[in-house]
Each structure stands twice: as structure tokens, then as C-alpha cells.
Design a protein around this motif. Structure first.
Motif, PDB file in Angstrom:
ATOM      1  N   LEU A   1      -3.996  -0.695 -13.757  1.00 32.06           N
ATOM      2  CA  LEU A   1      -4.775  -2.080 -13.897  1.00 32.06           C
ATOM      3  C   LEU A   1      -4.899  -2.377 -12.377  1.00 32.06           C
ATOM      4  O   LEU A   1      -6.048  -3.138 -12.085  1.00 32.06           O
ATOM      5  CB  LEU A   1      -3.879  -2.989 -14.740  1.00 32.06           C
ATOM      6  CG  LEU A   1      -4.466  -2.937 -16.062  1.00 32.06           C
ATOM      7  CD1 LEU A   1      -3.638  -1.936 -16.977  1.00 32.06           C
ATOM      8  CD2 LEU A   1      -4.020  -4.394 -16.681  1.00 32.06           C
ATOM      9  N   ARG A   2      -3.870  -2.411 -11.690  1.00 32.36           N
ATOM     10  CA  ARG A   2      -3.849  -3.222 -10.365  1.00 32.36           C
ATOM     11  C   ARG A   2      -4.731  -2.354  -9.483  1.00 32.36           C
ATOM     12  O   ARG A   2      -5.518  -2.832  -8.673  1.00 32.36           O
ATOM     13  CB  ARG A   2      -2.376  -2.999  -9.606  1.00 32.36           C
ATOM     14  CG  ARG A   2      -2.263  -3.675  -8.305  1.00 32.36           C
ATOM     15  CD  ARG A   2      -2.073  -5.030  -8.393  1.00 32.36           C
ATOM     16  NE  ARG A   2      -2.139  -5.815  -7.105  1.00 32.36           N
ATOM     17  CZ  ARG A   2      -1.848  -7.108  -6.765  1.00 32.36           C
ATOM     18  NH1 ARG A   2      -1.874  -8.026  -7.745  1.00 32.36           N
ATOM     19  NH2 ARG A   2      -1.581  -7.366  -5.655  1.00 32.36           N
ATOM     20  N   CYS A   3      -4.836  -1.076  -9.483  1.00 34.28           N
ATOM     21  CA  CYS A   3      -5.917  -0.314  -8.902  1.00 34.28           C
ATOM     22  C   CYS A   3      -7.104  -0.578  -8.987  1.00 34.28           C
ATOM     23  O   CYS A   3      -7.977  -0.741  -8.337  1.00 34.28           O
ATOM     24  CB  CYS A   3      -5.646   1.282  -9.006  1.00 34.28           C
ATOM     25  SG  CYS A   3      -6.771   2.109  -8.053  1.00 34.28           S
ATOM     26  N   ASN A   4      -7.430  -0.861 -10.371  1.00 33.21           N
ATOM     27  CA  ASN A   4      -8.677  -1.039 -10.941  1.00 33.21           C
ATOM     28  C   ASN A   4      -9.197  -2.415 -10.382  1.00 33.21           C
ATOM     29  O   ASN A   4     -10.416  -2.634  -9.787  1.00 33.21           O
ATOM     30  CB  ASN A   4      -8.950  -0.968 -12.628  1.00 33.21           C
ATOM     31  CG  ASN A   4      -9.210   0.394 -12.995  1.00 33.21           C
ATOM     32  OD1 ASN A   4      -9.584   1.210 -12.207  1.00 33.21           O
ATOM     33  ND2 ASN A   4      -8.638   0.238 -14.407  1.00 33.21           N
TER      34      ASN A   4
ATOM     35  N   ILE B   1      -8.827  -2.181  -6.210  1.00 31.14           N
ATOM     36  CA  ILE B   1      -9.335  -1.171  -5.212  1.00 31.14           C
ATOM     37  C   ILE B   1     -10.525  -0.833  -5.723  1.00 31.14           C
ATOM     38  O   ILE B   1     -11.809  -1.135  -5.321  1.00 31.14           O
ATOM     39  CB  ILE B   1      -8.512  -0.125  -5.338  1.00 31.14           C
ATOM     40  CG1 ILE B   1      -6.860  -0.503  -4.702  1.00 31.14           C
ATOM     41  CG2 ILE B   1      -9.133   1.044  -4.026  1.00 31.14           C
ATOM     42  CD1 ILE B   1      -7.090  -1.034  -3.236  1.00 31.14           C
ATOM     43  N   LYS B   2     -10.890  -0.181  -7.231  1.00 31.40           N
ATOM     44  CA  LYS B   2     -12.046   0.384  -7.631  1.00 31.40           C
ATOM     45  C   LYS B   2     -12.918  -0.584  -8.060  1.00 31.40           C
ATOM     46  O   LYS B   2     -14.002  -0.348  -7.736  1.00 31.40           O
ATOM     47  CB  LYS B   2     -11.721   1.211  -8.913  1.00 31.40           C
ATOM     48  CG  LYS B   2     -10.620   2.499  -8.469  1.00 31.40           C
ATOM     49  CD  LYS B   2     -10.570   3.148  -9.780  1.00 31.40           C
ATOM     50  CE  LYS B   2      -9.562   4.471  -9.474  1.00 31.40           C
ATOM     51  NZ  LYS B   2      -9.295   5.262 -10.548  1.00 31.40           N
ATOM     52  N   PHE B   3     -12.627  -1.767  -8.348  1.00 33.50           N
ATOM     53  CA  PHE B   3     -13.887  -2.788  -8.716  1.00 33.50           C
ATOM     54  C   PHE B   3     -13.449  -4.145  -7.811  1.00 33.50           C
ATOM     55  O   PHE B   3     -14.144  -5.098  -8.149  1.00 33.50           O
ATOM     56  CB  PHE B   3     -13.693  -3.037 -10.151  1.00 33.50           C
ATOM     57  CG  PHE B   3     -13.855  -1.892 -10.904  1.00 33.50           C
ATOM     58  CD1 PHE B   3     -15.292  -1.597 -11.424  1.00 33.50           C
ATOM     59  CD2 PHE B   3     -13.066  -1.105 -11.666  1.00 33.50           C
ATOM     60  CE1 PHE B   3     -15.674  -0.591 -12.241  1.00 33.50           C
ATOM     61  CE2 PHE B   3     -13.278  -0.095 -12.414  1.00 33.50           C
ATOM     62  CZ  PHE B   3     -14.827   0.283 -12.612  1.00 33.50           C
ATOM     63  N   ALA B   4     -12.881  -3.788  -6.677  1.00 40.78           N
ATOM     64  CA  ALA B   4     -12.893  -5.056  -5.703  1.00 40.78           C
ATOM     65  C   ALA B   4     -13.142  -4.479  -4.371  1.00 40.78           C
ATOM     66  O   ALA B   4     -14.252  -4.596  -4.015  1.00 40.78           O
ATOM     67  CB  ALA B   4     -11.542  -5.756  -5.713  1.00 40.78           C
TER      68      ALA B   4
ATOM     69  N   VAL C   1      -7.248  -0.996 -19.549  1.00 43.78           N
ATOM     70  CA  VAL C   1      -7.116  -1.035 -17.836  1.00 43.78           C
ATOM     71  C   VAL C   1      -8.262  -1.694 -17.257  1.00 43.78           C
ATOM     72  O   VAL C   1      -8.183  -1.862 -15.936  1.00 43.78           O
ATOM     73  CB  VAL C   1      -6.775   0.378 -17.480  1.00 43.78           C
ATOM     74  CG1 VAL C   1      -5.338   0.963 -18.042  1.00 43.78           C
ATOM     75  CG2 VAL C   1      -7.859   1.442 -17.693  1.00 43.78           C
ATOM     76  N   LEU C   2      -9.282  -1.904 -17.867  1.00 43.04           N
ATOM     77  CA  LEU C   2     -10.606  -2.499 -17.396  1.00 43.04           C
ATOM     78  C   LEU C   2     -10.522  -4.042 -17.527  1.00 43.04           C
ATOM     79  O   LEU C   2     -11.389  -4.913 -17.077  1.00 43.04           O
ATOM     80  CB  LEU C   2     -11.830  -1.944 -17.793  1.00 43.04           C
ATOM     81  CG  LEU C   2     -12.102  -0.415 -17.361  1.00 43.04           C
ATOM     82  CD1 LEU C   2     -13.400  -0.118 -17.891  1.00 43.04           C
ATOM     83  CD2 LEU C   2     -12.287  -0.243 -15.885  1.00 43.04           C
ATOM     84  N   GLY C   3      -9.461  -4.612 -18.308  1.00 43.57           N
ATOM     85  CA  GLY C   3      -9.551  -5.824 -18.632  1.00 43.57           C
ATOM     86  C   GLY C   3      -9.334  -6.944 -17.509  1.00 43.57           C
ATOM     87  O   GLY C   3      -9.402  -8.100 -17.983  1.00 43.57           O
TER      88      GLY C   3
END
Length: 366
Positions: A99-102, A105-108, A153-155
């Protein structure tokens, strides 16, 4: 549209990139190099951040026929995900690094860079669906295949991030995606899924944390305060844990014992019977909303762990705190985990659990 395809080196992201190209988008593939020393991250079937994954992603991009780049995000990943993971465990909480990575990283970081470079959206291989509501806003919903659904995990995504995201696999099963990859000639068609934590090379999370945090002696006690054993760090325990407690002798009633509470300052870990794990209320902090936040009390469902059960609940927002009353009690819920709120299949938002309320009005767990 110009879209950036985040390619992990797995089958899902490869098929997602191929579908984006088939849809007529101008697609560029990018693999995120997340480790400052790639050999220290997992390899083979268990990995998602290794050198071989980068090579698999490059080969897939060549087959699809799209430009491909590797972006070094190792410093951002270490600071935002790895260091956060260590700090959370040291504080007696149980974080979810995916969740933290999403979120970070991936969506920020990736999406911010993509938009700055003129891309319109980021496409990933996550199993979730996007739908346009009657008012024109983009909503995130569960995937059709609930067994593969990754909306939990995309919440952590905001409405603006969702509006610049694409999830082409949300209506498919994993078997369908693998068969399509095989038809497309993608070598990753039957590559096993990644599992566990990518930056813990051997899968031994307690041992990895011990290397980072050192020895922090404490004791394991029962609910009456009797010392059952000493330990070298409370970070080696999680709420709800049963295996690996090494208590040496059984409980008086012969039943198994579970971790009920972790007090990181004193290093005291409390164990007891399973029924004492049941909680019927949660407090969440740092809420993030995939759209408009709830107005008043919302009757909904919540999910408390990846691929966990849905629980009927009522939630209300009080400033920056989310109050959750569970109609169906849950077991083994730990501070640091995420609570993700659903209205039907729509993802409303999420918060980080800061405290739980035990059934029968017991004192809240930290």
C-alpha cells in the motif's frame, strides 16, 4: 492519449501495456528500479524488484513494440517504503509496504513525473475497475474476479490519481490474462506471481528487522502478567500471531495462544486465547478518499487486510479521524494495517488503523 505503462516484469503489467497499445494509445513502458543493490532484493518466482524482472519487462516491451526505459526510484523507495516499514515495526505496528509503495511511489512519484513529461495517464496490471459516474467523476471498483481483486492495495489513491490511471485487467481472470500473454508471444505468460516483501531477500522478516534494529529485549506475558519467556525484540511479533511464539509450555486450558498486544516501549508482548482477538471497532488516521469523503455516517463494508473478508460496518469521519463500527467482529487486526471502505463494489477510501476496540468493551489495543 500518451500513457506510461509501469512494467514490473510480470505477466499482468505486460498484458496491460499491450492492451493499452491495442486501444490506440501512445504507450511507453517503464520499469522501476527500486533497490540501490538489486542483488539484495528477491529473485525468481518470489521477486518483483530484481534485475531479472527488469530484463523480463524489457523483453515484453520489445514484443509489444513500445519504447522502454528504466527509472531509478531506489532513493524514493528506500525513504518512503523501507524506512517507513522499519519505523512502523519498531513502534509496534504492522504496516503494509505494498500500500505504501502504491501511495508514495507508483501513484505519486511516478505519476507526478509522468504528468510533468506530458503523459496523460499511468497504466498498470492491477486487478481493479474504473467506471465513470453520472456526474463525470471516475470511480474505482472491485475487479470482477474477487480472488484476484487488488482494490484494497489501491485504496490509498486520491480522486485525481484515479482520474489519471488505467487498469485494463479489471474484468478478467488470471487464467484469461495468462492465455492472452501466451497468444501474444510474451515469455512471462507463465511466470509465477511475486509474493511477500520484495526487499526482504530471504523472506525472514523478523531476522531482517533484527539486523536493522538490533536487540531490544523484552518479555512475553499472559493476560495475568506472568512472564512466559524473554525475547530480543517486539518487532518480531504481530497481532494475531500464533506460530513461532516458542512459549515452552502450554496454557493451563491446553488451548493455543495468540499475540493480543505489543507494547514497544517496554517490549512487552501479551498473549492469550483466540477469542480475545475479536474487535468490533476501529479508529483510523490519515484518511485518503478516492472521491468525495463520507457526509455523515455511511453504512458500508470494510476490508482489513489484502484478500481478507469484507465486514459490514458503519463509518463516520470526525476531522482527520475515521471511526469504524464493525457489525461483524474481526480477528487479529493490528494498528498499522489499512482499513479500506467500500460502498458496494466502489472503493470509497482508506485510513491507517491507529487503535482497535475489543469485543465486550475491553480497553482498546494500541
Amino acid at each position: 492519449m500518451r500513457v506510461l505503462a509501469a512494467m514490473s516484469g510480470g505477466v499482468d503489467s505486460a498484458v496491460a501495456a499491450a492492451r493499452a497499445k491495442d486501444a490506440g494509445h501512445d504507450v511507453t513502458g517503464v520499469h522501476l528500479a527500486l533497490s540501490r543493490n538489486p542483488q539484495s532484493y528477491r529473485t525468481g518466482a518470489r521477486g518483483c524488484c530484481s534485475i531479472e524482472d527488469s530484463n523480463d519487462a524489457r523483453r515484453a516491451a520489445d514484443v509489444i513494440g513500445i519504447p522502454f526505459y528504466v527509472w531509478d526510484m531506489s532513493e524514493e523507495f528506500h525513504e518512503e517504503v523501507v524506512e517507513d516499514f522499519i519505523a512502523e515495526y519498531a513502534a509496534g505496528r504492522t504496516p503494509n509496504p505494498c500500500l505504501r509503495c502504491n501511495e508514495k511511489i507508483k501513484f505519486a512519484a511516478v505519476l507526478d513525473r509522468a504528468l510533468a513529461l506530458g503523459f496523460d495517464a499511468v497504466v498498470t496490471g492491477h486487478y481493479a475497475r474504473l467506471e465513470t459516474a453520472s456526474d463525470g467523476t471516475v470511480e474505482m471498483h472491485r475487479a470482477v474476479d474477487h480472488a484476484k481483486d487488488q482494490s484494497y492495495v489501491l485504496g490509498v489513491l486520491t480522486a485525481d490519481q484515479i482520474a489519471h490511471s488505467m487498469f485494463p485487467l479489471g474484468t478478467d481472470t488470471k487464467d484469461e490474462v495468462r492465455r492472452e500473454a501466451e497468444r501474444r508471444g510474451l515469455q512471462v505468460a507463465h511466470k509465477p506471481d511475486s509474493h511477500d516483501i520484495c526487499f526482504v531477500a530471504d523472506g525472514d522478516t523478523p531476522g531482517w528487522l533484527h539486523d536493522k534494529l538490533g536487540t531490544r529485549p523484552g518479555v512475553v506475558v499472559d493476560e495475568g502478567g506472568e512472564v512466559l519467556r524473554e525475547h530480543e525484540g517486539s518487532f518480531a511479533f504481530t497481532i494475531g500471531q500464533r506460530r513461532g511464539l516458542r512459549l515452552g509450555r502450554p496454557a493451563a486450558d491446553g488451548r493455543p495462544r495468540f499475540v493480543l498486544d505489543i507494547e514497544p516501549v517496554s517490549g512487552t508482548v501479551t498473549v492469550g486465547p483466540r477469542e480475545h482477538l475479536a474487535v468490533d471497532g476501529l479508529m483510523g488516521i490519515r484518511p485518503l478518499w478516492c472521491g468525495a469523503p463520507p457526509d455523515g455516517e455511511l453504512s458500508c463494508t470494510v476490508q482489513l487486510r489484502a484478500h481478507g473478508d469484507e465486514h459490514r460496518a458503519s463509518v463516520r469521519l470526525d476531522g482527520d479521524r475515521l471511526h469504524v463500527d464493525l457489525h461483524d467482529p474481526a480477528d487479529g487486526i493490528a494498528p498499522g494495517q489499512a482499513v479500506v471502505v467500500y460502498d458496494g463494489t466502489r472503493v470509497v477510501g482508506s485510513a491507517t488503523i491507529s487503535a482497535t476496540r475489543r469485543v465486550a468493551g475491553a480497553v482498546p489495543v494500541r
